[in-house]
Write an enzyme that holds these catalytic residues in place. Sequence first.
Site, PDB file in Angstrom:
ATOM      1  N   HIS A   6       0.791  -1.174  -0.060  1.00 54.21           N
ATOM      2  CA  HIS A   6       0.003   0.011   0.144  1.00 54.21           C
ATOM      3  C   HIS A   6       1.077   1.052   0.027  1.00 54.21           C
ATOM      4  O   HIS A   6       0.364   2.339  -0.371  1.00 54.21           O
ATOM      5  CB  HIS A   6      -1.099  -0.104   1.030  1.00 54.21           C
ATOM      6  CG  HIS A   6      -0.434   0.402   2.444  1.00 54.21           C
ATOM      7  ND1 HIS A   6       0.024  -0.816   3.422  1.00 54.21           N
ATOM      8  CD2 HIS A   6      -0.277   1.474   3.303  1.00 54.21           C
ATOM      9  CE1 HIS A   6       0.499  -0.227   4.694  1.00 54.21           C
ATOM     10  NE2 HIS A   6       0.275   1.142   4.403  1.00 54.21           N
ATOM     11  N   ASP A  36       0.137  -7.543   1.289  1.00 58.35           N
ATOM     12  CA  ASP A  36       0.675  -6.278   1.617  1.00 58.35           C
ATOM     13  C   ASP A  36       1.926  -6.077   1.607  1.00 58.35           C
ATOM     14  O   ASP A  36       2.317  -5.358   2.620  1.00 58.35           O
ATOM     15  CB  ASP A  36      -0.045  -5.342   2.624  1.00 58.35           C
ATOM     16  CG  ASP A  36      -0.148  -3.824   2.723  1.00 58.35           C
ATOM     17  OD1 ASP A  36       0.404  -3.542   1.582  1.00 58.35           O
ATOM     18  OD2 ASP A  36      -0.332  -3.460   3.799  1.00 58.35           O
ATOM     19  N   GLY A 114       3.108   6.667   7.902  1.00 62.93           N
ATOM     20  CA  GLY A 114       4.342   6.939   7.740  1.00 62.93           C
ATOM     21  C   GLY A 114       5.185   5.815   8.271  1.00 62.93           C
ATOM     22  O   GLY A 114       6.441   5.491   8.005  1.00 62.93           O
ATOM     23  N   ASN A 115       4.748   4.984   9.080  1.00 62.04           N
ATOM     24  CA  ASN A 115       5.300   3.874   9.830  1.00 62.04           C
ATOM     25  C   ASN A 115       5.182   2.519   8.808  1.00 62.04           C
ATOM     26  O   ASN A 115       5.795   1.758   9.160  1.00 62.04           O
ATOM     27  CB  ASN A 115       4.848   3.557  11.327  1.00 62.04           C
ATOM     28  CG  ASN A 115       5.400   4.525  12.315  1.00 62.04           C
ATOM     29  OD1 ASN A 115       4.592   5.218  13.049  1.00 62.04           O
ATOM     30  ND2 ASN A 115       6.767   4.502  12.383  1.00 62.04           N
ATOM     31  N   SER A 116       4.065   2.744   8.047  1.00 59.93           N
ATOM     32  CA  SER A 116       4.044   1.540   6.998  1.00 59.93           C
ATOM     33  C   SER A 116       5.216   1.257   6.418  1.00 59.93           C
ATOM     34  O   SER A 116       5.984   2.058   5.913  1.00 59.93           O
ATOM     35  CB  SER A 116       3.077   1.915   6.165  1.00 59.93           C
ATOM     36  OG  SER A 116       1.642   1.974   6.913  1.00 59.93           O
TER      37      SER A 116
END
Length: 176
Positions: A6, A36, A114-116
């Site tokens: 994503h 993902d 933003g941590n993804s």
Amino acid sequence: LVTNNHVVADSTSLSVQFIDESIYDAVVKGTDADADLAVIAIKLSDLSAATKSAIRIATLGDSDNLKVGEPAIAIGNALGYGQSVTTGVISALNRDYSVDTQALIQTDAAINPGNSGGALLNVSGEVIGINSNKIAGTKVEGMGYAIPISTAKPIIAELMNKQTRTPVEQNKRGYL
């Protein structure tokens, strides 16, 4: 480099900032939307000697042996401010967050936009998960999720062995 699908799904260009604050263009090597996960690549020949010397390869842990209550450390780029580190515990295992994903690690270490794609680590500094998503709302706090590294390893191996393809400018593409 491993991240979430994503994160790269709708991108037209990618760049990666390293710990020495250098930024390099990257390309998607492979993706798995259902898991993902995505692998992106940067040509080693593009990296400066200083950047290469600053890179450390992460040690992958074993998420199959996690216990609820163990410490967890989430690394990412929360809200795009730059590298961030948060701590918490493993809150639950084998959580189903949505129809598309299964068996996630739940943690109360802050997982923010933003941590993804960042790493979820154990206290030994081993990657035990890939930060993926969180539940947000006025009635929810501290429910972040990571893809277990033991689930991700075979997918990452498959994606990183794909041939890297670089985008071709529109006017240089073939057509029928």
